[in-house]
Design a protein around this motif. Sequence first.
Motif, short mmCIF file in Angstrom:
data_model
loop_
_atom_site.label_atom_id
_atom_site.label_comp_id
_atom_site.label_asym_id
_atom_site.label_seq_id
_atom_site.Cartn_x
_atom_site.Cartn_y
_atom_site.Cartn_z
N ARG A 78 -2.17 2.20 -8.17
CA ARG A 78 -1.59 2.23 -6.83
C ARG A 78 -2.57 2.85 -5.86
O ARG A 78 -3.61 3.38 -6.25
CB ARG A 78 -0.28 3.01 -6.80
CG ARG A 78 -0.45 4.51 -6.91
CD ARG A 78 0.85 5.24 -6.72
NE ARG A 78 0.65 6.69 -6.78
CZ ARG A 78 1.61 7.56 -6.71
NH1 ARG A 78 2.86 7.16 -6.58
NH2 ARG A 78 1.36 8.86 -6.76
N CYS A 87 2.32 6.19 -0.33
CA CYS A 87 1.70 5.54 -1.47
C CYS A 87 2.35 4.18 -1.68
O CYS A 87 3.44 3.91 -1.20
CB CYS A 87 1.83 6.39 -2.74
SG CYS A 87 3.52 6.71 -3.25
N THR A 88 1.62 3.32 -2.39
CA THR A 88 2.19 2.03 -2.75
C THR A 88 2.96 2.21 -4.06
O THR A 88 2.85 3.25 -4.72
CB THR A 88 1.07 0.98 -2.92
OG1 THR A 88 0.19 1.40 -3.96
CG2 THR A 88 0.30 0.78 -1.63
N GLU A 89 3.70 1.19 -4.43
CA GLU A 89 4.44 1.24 -5.69
C GLU A 89 3.46 1.12 -6.86
O GLU A 89 2.41 0.50 -6.74
CB GLU A 89 5.45 0.09 -5.76
CG GLU A 89 6.53 0.16 -4.70
CD GLU A 89 7.43 1.37 -4.84
OE1 GLU A 89 7.76 1.75 -5.99
OE2 GLU A 89 7.80 1.96 -3.82
N TRP A 90 3.82 1.71 -7.99
CA TRP A 90 3.01 1.56 -9.20
C TRP A 90 3.12 0.12 -9.71
O TRP A 90 4.18 -0.48 -9.69
CB TRP A 90 3.51 2.49 -10.30
CG TRP A 90 3.18 3.93 -10.11
CD1 TRP A 90 4.06 4.94 -9.86
CD2 TRP A 90 1.90 4.55 -10.19
NE1 TRP A 90 3.41 6.13 -9.77
CE2 TRP A 90 2.07 5.92 -9.98
CE3 TRP A 90 0.61 4.07 -10.43
CZ2 TRP A 90 1.01 6.82 -9.99
CZ3 TRP A 90 -0.44 4.97 -10.45
CH2 TRP A 90 -0.24 6.33 -10.22
N THR A 91 2.01 -0.39 -10.18
CA THR A 91 1.97 -1.63 -10.94
C THR A 91 1.26 -1.28 -12.24
O THR A 91 0.26 -0.56 -12.22
CB THR A 91 1.20 -2.73 -10.18
OG1 THR A 91 1.81 -2.90 -8.89
CG2 THR A 91 1.25 -4.04 -10.92
#
Length: 118
Positions: A78, A87-91
């Motif tokens: 992320r 923050c962006t979402e977890w991938t």
Amino acid sequence: MSNFMQRQITVLQNWLKVETTHGTEFVSVADTSLFVRDSETLTHPMTDVERAETVAKVRTYTDGEPQSWENIKGYGARLSAPGYLDCTEWTVFDTEEEAKTYLDENYPDEQEDREDEE
């Protein structure tokens, strides 16, 4: 990508992969201490009560309503702004290289963008 948002890739760790009404979401087991069993198992199916209790636990960590979930291991990727909540979402990926490639393809450096334009 600006200096404000920095790339993050975790070590190999446990995740809960949750299919929700908003799509697939990943919950870090290490960060949440969320230990639940998979929603679909052949040998020990959940009762309606167990399922409702687990949905209530998982819902705390997801945007959408949990539909199904499974425990996986992987490398989370992320963007995050240190010192901020942005923050962006977890991938999550099977390998660290896949996580790096995902960040490279989806969040290219601004410097690379400027060089491409010249």
